[in-house]
Design a protein around this motif. Structure first.
Motif, PDB file in Angstrom:
ATOM      1  N   ALA A 144      22.515 -22.230  -0.844  1.00  0.00           N
ATOM      2  CA  ALA A 144      23.467 -21.284  -1.415  1.00  0.00           C
ATOM      3  C   ALA A 144      23.940 -20.234  -0.420  1.00  0.00           C
ATOM      4  N   HIS A 145      23.207 -20.015   0.677  1.00  0.00           N
ATOM      5  CA  HIS A 145      23.595 -19.106   1.759  1.00  0.00           C
ATOM      6  C   HIS A 145      23.622 -17.633   1.375  1.00  0.00           C
ATOM      7  N   PHE A 146      22.856 -17.228   0.379  1.00  0.00           N
ATOM      8  CA  PHE A 146      22.743 -15.792   0.108  1.00  0.00           C
ATOM      9  C   PHE A 146      22.072 -15.099   1.296  1.00  0.00           C
ATOM     10  N   GLU A 147      22.553 -13.909   1.618  1.00  0.00           N
ATOM     11  CA  GLU A 147      21.950 -13.091   2.665  1.00  0.00           C
ATOM     12  C   GLU A 147      21.709 -11.681   2.124  1.00  0.00           C
ATOM     13  N   HIS A 148      20.657 -11.032   2.635  1.00  0.00           N
ATOM     14  CA  HIS A 148      20.323  -9.658   2.266  1.00  0.00           C
ATOM     15  C   HIS A 148      20.000  -9.531   0.770  1.00  0.00           C
ATOM     16  N   GLY A 149      19.370 -10.564   0.224  1.00  0.00           N
ATOM     17  CA  GLY A 149      18.973 -10.534  -1.177  1.00  0.00           C
ATOM     18  C   GLY A 149      19.361 -11.813  -1.890  1.00  0.00           C
ATOM     19  N   ALA A 150      18.877 -11.955  -3.119  1.00  0.00           N
ATOM     20  CA  ALA A 150      19.216 -13.101  -3.954  1.00  0.00           C
ATOM     21  C   ALA A 150      20.475 -12.791  -4.758  1.00  0.00           C
ATOM     22  N   TRP A 151      20.864 -13.722  -5.626  1.00  0.00           N
ATOM     23  CA  TRP A 151      22.112 -13.551  -6.381  1.00  0.00           C
ATOM     24  C   TRP A 151      22.094 -12.304  -7.261  1.00  0.00           C
ATOM     25  N   ASP A 152      20.884 -11.922  -7.747  1.00  0.00           N
ATOM     26  CA  ASP A 152      20.787 -10.795  -8.676  1.00  0.00           C
ATOM     27  C   ASP A 152      20.132  -9.569  -8.040  1.00  0.00           C
ATOM     28  N   THR A 153      19.954  -9.594  -6.703  1.00  0.00           N
ATOM     29  CA  THR A 153      19.358  -8.438  -6.024  1.00  0.00           C
ATOM     30  C   THR A 153      20.219  -7.983  -4.845  1.00  0.00           C
ATOM     31  N   GLY A 154      21.527  -8.137  -4.997  1.00  0.00           N
ATOM     32  CA  GLY A 154      22.435  -7.640  -3.975  1.00  0.00           C
ATOM     33  C   GLY A 154      22.785  -8.614  -2.878  1.00  0.00           C
ATOM     34  N   GLY A 155      22.372  -9.871  -3.004  1.00  0.00           N
ATOM     35  CA  GLY A 155      22.697 -10.863  -1.996  1.00  0.00           C
ATOM     36  C   GLY A 155      24.190 -11.115  -1.903  1.00  0.00           C
ATOM     37  N   SER A 156      24.632 -11.484  -0.718  1.00  0.00           N
ATOM     38  CA  SER A 156      26.054 -11.730  -0.507  1.00  0.00           C
ATOM     39  C   SER A 156      26.255 -13.002   0.300  1.00  0.00           C
ATOM     40  N   CYS A 157      27.493 -13.476   0.338  1.00  0.00           N
ATOM     41  CA  CYS A 157      27.830 -14.701   1.088  1.00  0.00           C
ATOM     42  C   CYS A 157      29.240 -14.515   1.638  1.00  0.00           C
ATOM     43  N   ASN A 158      29.363 -13.686   2.653  1.00  0.00           N
ATOM     44  CA  ASN A 158      30.675 -13.262   3.125  1.00  0.00           C
ATOM     45  C   ASN A 158      31.066 -13.839   4.486  1.00  0.00           C
ATOM     46  N   ARG A 159      30.301 -14.785   4.996  1.00  0.00           N
ATOM     47  CA  ARG A 159      30.632 -15.330   6.311  1.00  0.00           C
ATOM     48  C   ARG A 159      31.901 -16.179   6.242  1.00  0.00           C
ATOM     49  N   THR A 160      32.686 -16.131   7.313  1.00  0.00           N
ATOM     50  CA  THR A 160      33.955 -16.859   7.346  1.00  0.00           C
ATOM     51  C   THR A 160      34.035 -17.854   8.494  1.00  0.00           C
ATOM     52  N   SER A 161      32.911 -18.113   9.153  1.00  0.00           N
ATOM     53  CA  SER A 161      32.883 -19.135  10.205  1.00  0.00           C
ATOM     54  C   SER A 161      31.551 -19.876  10.138  1.00  0.00           C
ATOM     55  N   PRO A 162      31.517 -21.126  10.582  1.00  0.00           N
ATOM     56  CA  PRO A 162      30.289 -21.922  10.497  1.00  0.00           C
ATOM     57  C   PRO A 162      29.215 -21.427  11.456  1.00  0.00           C
ATOM     58  N   PHE A 163      27.963 -21.811  11.164  1.00  0.00           N
ATOM     59  CA  PHE A 163      26.879 -21.657  12.118  1.00  0.00           C
ATOM     60  C   PHE A 163      26.934 -22.809  13.120  1.00  0.00           C
ATOM     61  N   SER A 164      26.314 -22.597  14.260  1.00  0.00           N
ATOM     62  CA  SER A 164      26.005 -23.709  15.153  1.00  0.00           C
ATOM     63  C   SER A 164      24.535 -24.062  14.944  1.00  0.00           C
ATOM     64  N   GLU A 165      24.094 -25.179  15.499  1.00  0.00           N
ATOM     65  CA  GLU A 165      22.700 -25.591  15.300  1.00  0.00           C
ATOM     66  C   GLU A 165      21.727 -24.559  15.838  1.00  0.00           C
ATOM     67  N   LYS A 166      22.085 -23.874  16.940  1.00  0.00           N
ATOM     68  CA  LYS A 166      21.170 -22.877  17.503  1.00  0.00           C
ATOM     69  C   LYS A 166      21.048 -21.633  16.632  1.00  0.00           C
ATOM     70  N   ASP A 167      21.958 -21.477  15.672  1.00  0.00           N
ATOM     71  CA  ASP A 167      21.877 -20.333  14.752  1.00  0.00           C
ATOM     72  C   ASP A 167      20.876 -20.562  13.628  1.00  0.00           C
ATOM     73  N   ILE A 168      20.354 -21.778  13.523  1.00  0.00           N
ATOM     74  CA  ILE A 168      19.518 -22.138  12.380  1.00  0.00           C
ATOM     75  C   ILE A 168      18.105 -22.453  12.841  1.00  0.00           C
ATOM     76  N   ASP A 169      17.139 -21.695  12.371  1.00  0.00           N
ATOM     77  CA  ASP A 169      15.728 -21.993  12.602  1.00  0.00           C
ATOM     78  C   ASP A 169      15.269 -22.907  11.473  1.00  0.00           C
ATOM     79  N   TYR A 170      15.783 -24.134  11.478  1.00  0.00           N
ATOM     80  CA  TYR A 170      15.609 -24.980  10.311  1.00  0.00           C
ATOM     81  C   TYR A 170      14.173 -25.426  10.091  1.00  0.00           C
ATOM     82  N   LEU A 171      13.367 -25.530  11.154  1.00  0.00           N
ATOM     83  CA  LEU A 171      11.995 -26.003  10.982  1.00  0.00           C
ATOM     84  C   LEU A 171      11.160 -25.038  10.144  1.00  0.00           C
ATOM     85  N   GLY A 172      11.483 -23.739  10.208  1.00  0.00           N
ATOM     86  CA  GLY A 172      10.748 -22.765   9.410  1.00  0.00           C
ATOM     87  C   GLY A 172      11.473 -22.368   8.143  1.00  0.00           C
TER      88      GLY A 172
END
Length: 259
Positions: A144-172
């Protein structure tokens, strides 16, 4: 290319059927929270947001149609991140997001794995389904890509460009761990397949979707249920999830070629 007949729509828009007459092809969408049976507790006449999940019972809203399906695309996960009492064999074996005496805490990933295992075994053991061959494909978790909280605790999803693979610590990342749980249960189902009439595959979309937080930027649902909240789940711009269709066609082509 064909415009289908809109054959059925229920009052909640959770069961839809389209018929493509030129190809004698029926497409159906069946909505289920958990795939296994889940019931919300009603307290003092009001919905509580607390659920009871029964691993030994499947949700009949999709299971009753299973014997008539040639290709099933199945997914679930987001509904498991709420208080859930997990039942099996008449006993409560754990509880997600609960703090109750004498009840074992259960991680949502474990609950999802158990639910997946239960419905995969149901499909494997479905005797009525043996009248035709069936391919069951499981779409892995799409975040869902919520950041800075969940849907009901102030989370937001305002990014307008994709991540690259190095932006994602997917193993953790718990979302990658969830995907691995789903993959594990699909492999288990393949090993337990009782006959050649049922095949299991995977639509692995997790990594691609982890990289696309721009797919649903900002609030969308401005209705009585979502006022004041962002919604990073129930809508998506054209592009990211269209890849799922391309992936589906490739998987079906591979299966048709004996892969």
């Amino acid at each position: 290319e064909e415009v289908p007949i809109d054959a059925y729509k229920d009052s909640e828009d959770r069961h839809r059927i389209w018929y493509f007459a030129d190809h004698d092809f029926t497409l159906s969408i069946l909505w289920s929270k958990f795939l296994v049976l889940g019931e919300e507790r009603v307290i003092n006449g009001s919905s509580s947001g607390i659920y009871d999940l029964y691993l030994d019972k499947v949700d009949d809203r999709w299971a009753s149609d299973l014997p008539y399906v040639d290709y099933a695309i199945i997914s679930t996960a987001h509904w498991f991140f709420r208080p859930i009492h997990v039942h099996d064999g008449g006993k409560v074996i754990g509880c997600v997001f609960c703090n109750e005496p004498n009840v074992r805490p259960m991680d949502p990933l474990d609950a999802i794995g158990l639910a997946f295992r239960a419905i995969l075994r149901y499909i494997n053991q479905c005797k009525q389904c043996n009248k035709r061959k069936m391919l069951a494909l499981f779409r892995t978790f799409s975040p869902a890509h919520f950041e800075h909280g969940a849907w009901d605790t102030g989370g937001s999803c305002n990014r307008t460009s994709p991540f690259s693979e190095k932006d994602i610590d997917y193993l953790g990342d718990f979302r990658w761990k969830l995907r691995n749980v789903q993959e594990r249960e699909i492999e288990r189902a393949r090993e337990e397949a009782a006959d050649g009439n049922k095949m299991f595959g995977v639509l692995d979309v997790t990594m691609a979707m982890l990289m696309r937080p721009d797919g649903h930027p900002g609030a969308f649902w401005d209705n009585k249920y979502m006022k004041g909240y962002n919604d990073c789940v129930h809508w998506c711009l054209p592009g990211p999830i269209d890849v799922w269709n391309d992936l589906l066609i490739q998987v079906l082509t591979k299966v048709g070629a004996g892969g």
